[in-house]
Design a protein around this motif. Structure first.
Motif, PDB file in Angstrom:
ATOM      1  N   PHE A  40      19.685 -14.252 -20.518  1.00 55.99           N
ATOM      2  CA  PHE A  40      19.968 -13.148 -19.876  1.00 55.99           C
ATOM      3  C   PHE A  40      21.567 -13.058 -19.607  1.00 55.99           C
ATOM      4  O   PHE A  40      22.383 -12.496 -19.882  1.00 55.99           O
ATOM      5  N   ASP A  89      19.073  -7.387 -19.277  1.00 57.63           N
ATOM      6  CA  ASP A  89      18.040  -6.875 -18.256  1.00 57.63           C
ATOM      7  C   ASP A  89      16.629  -7.052 -18.340  1.00 57.63           C
ATOM      8  O   ASP A  89      16.109  -7.562 -17.491  1.00 57.63           O
ATOM      9  N   ALA A  90      16.337  -6.853 -19.624  1.00 59.01           N
ATOM     10  CA  ALA A  90      14.805  -7.099 -19.859  1.00 59.01           C
ATOM     11  C   ALA A  90      14.523  -8.482 -19.988  1.00 59.01           C
ATOM     12  O   ALA A  90      13.371  -8.909 -19.502  1.00 59.01           O
ATOM     13  N   ARG A  92       6.783  -8.994 -25.707  1.00 57.39           N
ATOM     14  CA  ARG A  92       6.278  -7.615 -24.962  1.00 57.39           C
ATOM     15  C   ARG A  92       7.331  -6.681 -25.091  1.00 57.39           C
ATOM     16  O   ARG A  92       7.081  -5.461 -24.572  1.00 57.39           O
ATOM     17  N   PHE A 104      15.865 -10.947 -18.033  1.00 54.64           N
ATOM     18  CA  PHE A 104      15.728 -11.354 -16.524  1.00 54.64           C
ATOM     19  C   PHE A 104      14.544 -10.643 -15.875  1.00 54.64           C
ATOM     20  O   PHE A 104      13.768 -11.378 -15.199  1.00 54.64           O
ATOM     21  N   ALA A 105      13.910  -9.463 -16.073  1.00 56.32           N
ATOM     22  CA  ALA A 105      12.779  -9.142 -15.685  1.00 56.32           C
ATOM     23  C   ALA A 105      11.620  -9.638 -16.070  1.00 56.32           C
ATOM     24  O   ALA A 105      10.835 -10.152 -15.261  1.00 56.32           O
ATOM     25  N   LEU A 106      11.625 -10.111 -17.275  1.00 59.96           N
ATOM     26  CA  LEU A 106      10.560 -10.988 -17.930  1.00 59.96           C
ATOM     27  C   LEU A 106      10.501 -12.372 -17.400  1.00 59.96           C
ATOM     28  O   LEU A 106       9.447 -12.914 -17.218  1.00 59.96           O
ATOM     29  N   THR A 109       9.796 -18.697  -8.116  1.00 58.85           N
ATOM     30  CA  THR A 109      10.454 -17.135  -8.313  1.00 58.85           C
ATOM     31  C   THR A 109      11.627 -16.889  -7.175  1.00 58.85           C
ATOM     32  O   THR A 109      12.627 -16.554  -7.730  1.00 58.85           O
ATOM     33  N   LEU A 131       5.405 -14.780 -11.657  1.00 61.15           N
ATOM     34  CA  LEU A 131       4.440 -14.261 -10.826  1.00 61.15           C
ATOM     35  C   LEU A 131       3.012 -13.746 -11.458  1.00 61.15           C
ATOM     36  O   LEU A 131       2.200 -13.596 -10.464  1.00 61.15           O
ATOM     37  N   GLU A 132       2.961 -13.582 -12.717  1.00 62.73           N
ATOM     38  CA  GLU A 132       1.609 -13.453 -13.151  1.00 62.73           C
ATOM     39  C   GLU A 132       0.710 -14.683 -13.171  1.00 62.73           C
ATOM     40  O   GLU A 132      -0.429 -14.672 -13.232  1.00 62.73           O
ATOM     41  N   GLY A 189      10.838 -12.936 -14.020  1.00 60.81           N
ATOM     42  CA  GLY A 189       9.986 -12.889 -12.894  1.00 60.81           C
ATOM     43  C   GLY A 189       8.623 -12.868 -13.357  1.00 60.81           C
ATOM     44  O   GLY A 189       7.521 -13.257 -12.693  1.00 60.81           O
ATOM     45  N   GLU A 190       8.327 -11.989 -14.476  1.00 59.20           N
ATOM     46  CA  GLU A 190       7.223 -11.500 -14.790  1.00 59.20           C
ATOM     47  C   GLU A 190       6.156 -12.838 -15.160  1.00 59.20           C
ATOM     48  O   GLU A 190       5.284 -12.940 -14.813  1.00 59.20           O
TER      49      GLU A 190
END
Lengths: 380, 380
Positions: free
Chosen positions: A122, A156-157, A59, A159-161, A178, A167-168, A163-164
């Protein structure tokens, strides 16, 4: 700009691609079946997590997808497919096992396994940059190959993934998972901050060293060991007990790592002799030795204080005998024995924590125990 | 290691501490009451968010708490209390307003306001490092004062804290808000990645530039404009409409920013003349001019291609006349007018998106409109 990150190589407190050789009394009782069982457990984690991990990384906007694929060992620096060493994959194995501990199917743990792997990686990307480490899993690190900006960004990306992917799922369990992962990540960051600040301090206590290692290594292993159970609907008491297992397992792992950092066989560890001493790392054997008092501790303290005034490059090239002398003083002052005992204590505490998991299905506890042996009992 | 981040100063696409002076036709209809209303709205956001923001930052392990406090302007580089410029605080104001848009109390939006501010500041810390920017809000940036490792670490920690302050609410609404924030953060990171990669590309299309700016500026403003509503229990249609308002507001803001980056008055913007041209930034006026075709676009393209071969330091010190010539060609090729029109289009689209919010209480829409004017209509 000229960014001056600290210089440090080979320091790898929370990831190791080296083969693991069971060697202490505990695994001398192990059989070929045990080894096959561990291999299957790790393989299951790796295989079940791979599709979601790969689709999550896909992604990312270019060129971050490529940089991440390089980091994970899926491609080489030229972008050609590679079958790289992505690490032992202990965390995914623990995540799936923890789902089973809560009576859920192992697949329930997959998003948790992937999220933990994303956070782990990360932290590797950012730590390698901050530490100036040029090699990871026998390959050049991302900042060496793709530059520091990509190391920051892709970290950074990832780390964000993390959560994604949790949470999805859009469930209350995923939100709880999470939250726990976020808290673990903050402890991971705290641990790295402590590790950096301790480098510049003259004195570090055993308690401070244990706290740093607990944050840097224990917190995320704790999360890996419980995230599947949380996704499977386990109550807080069960999740906490599994976290405790993982946390103490992390501390045991780290104690062994600190022993290998001084006395490990270079042929097995792939590192230089006296690796941690060359880096003046205030690892557990060192701080425990200094805390012990007595004449050996006194002499060691004087030597290390003098060492601290030296230039790093000059210091690294000390003779073997000079490092051997320091290692001997650490041993004489009791630092080696204390750390071995500490590894045993933490290993035992990890296993005891499993008693807090009520209604664990048959056989799952044995697999947690086998993974604990695998992680802790090794020569490299 | 010698990390080679790219060299760039003053580039500040998504934060601006400068005073804002309403100046175009739209605000010429504004009254002293409007200005007082905006000031009160911003002050409310700042004041209500402050306690949670400060207590969240206080959770960080030393020295990260101090580094973060410096970044937010609460202390100076020597650690003395300061009353620094923490930015306009538009995001917190939007977050509280969005709670009211969903019929909730403004206080409902506070954790969202804080989470968005934390993510925004995480991105500033990392972007300043990657971009080599030495100044932010008229002070030295964190990596300049505390070193690059602290910029990485504290950025990471703020990102983690953002999830923490939302998820500790322990509600389904908070989980939804966190998911939206996580997606916005990934777009933010995508935008920064695109911005970096476009610097090395000869040709960037208008569509690519808009996509980059939408990611880098629009996505988080979209989240700020909806997060309070999500926490207040708004349905997806309402949240999406508010996001659309914030997204287009971000694009309008960015278009104005790109105009000011070339034609802004240094006395007002606090930047050098032709700031973005000195950095060879492929901003909207430039890419729109090149896309327009015609003789002026042709001459501009030739000049910029020749510029691209020059050393950055040498290039920055071009004469005023040389930059003025480039600015004139951009204007002649229609880049300035197109960007002004684009700002108006995006501003109008933002306001129109508010029609999608059903049952918005009286007066709230006017406040969204006033904030939109405030953000878009400015001279610096």
């Amino acid at each position: 700009m000229t960014a001056s990150f600290r210089r440090r190589r080979e320091h790898d407190t929370h990831d190791r691609g080296d083969p693991v050789t069971p060697a202490t009394p505990r695994t001398q009782t192990g059989t070929a079946d045990d080894t096959a069982g561990i291999a299957a457990l790790l393989e299951r984690g790796r295989t079940l997590a791979a599709p979601l991990l790969r689709s999550a990384v896909a992604r990312l906007a270019p060129p971050m997808d490529t940089v991440a694929a390089y980091h994970f060992g899926w491609i080489d620096a030229q972008g050609r497919p590679a079958d790289g060493d992505g690490g032992k994959a202990v965390r995914p194995a623990l995540a799936l096992l923890s789902a089973e501990a809560a009576g859920a199917a192992p697949e329930t743990g997959v998003p948790g396994a992937v999220a933990v792997e994303l956070v782990h990686n990360f932290s590797l990307l950012h730590d390698d940059l901050m530490d100036g480490d040029e090699q990871r899993r026998h390959r050049d690190t991302v900042w060496k190959v793709h530059g520091p900006a990509q190391a920051v960004l892709v970290g950074d990306a990832l780390f964000a993934l993390a959560g994604e992917v949790l949470l999805e799922l859009d469930t209350a369990e995923a939100a709880r998972a999470t939250r726990r992962l976020t808290l673990a990540t903050r402890r991971l960051i705290d641990g790295q901050a402590q590790d950096i600040s301790y480098e510049h301090r003259e004195k570090v206590t055993v308690a401070e060293c244990l706290e740093m290692e607990g944050n840097k290594t224990g917190a995320l292993l704790a999360c890996a060991s419980s995230v599947g159970a949380v996704l499977g609907g386990a109550d807080d008491a069960t999740a906490d007990a599994l976290e405790s297992y993982g946390y103490h397992l992390g501390l045991a792992f780290q104690a062994v790592d600190d022993l290998l950092g001084i006395w490990g066989d270079p042929a097995v560890t792939g590192k230089r002799t006296w690796s941690d001493l060359r880096q003046r790392k205030k690892s557990l054997p060192v701080v425990a030795a200094l805390a012990g008092g007595g004449p050996a501790a006194g002499r060691l303290g004087e030597l290390l204080a003098a060492d601290a005034t030296k230039d790093q490059a000059e210091f690294e090239d000390f003779s073997e005998a000079e490092f051997a002398a320091r290692a001997e003083l650490i041993e004489e002052a009791g630092g080696r024995e204390w750390t071995s005992e500490e590894a045993r204590r933490q290993h035992a505490t990890a296993l005891a924590a499993l008693d807090g998991v009520t209604g664990m299905p048959d056989g799952i506890r044995d697999q947690f125990a086998a993974l604990a042996d695998f992680v802790v009992v090794r020569e490299g």
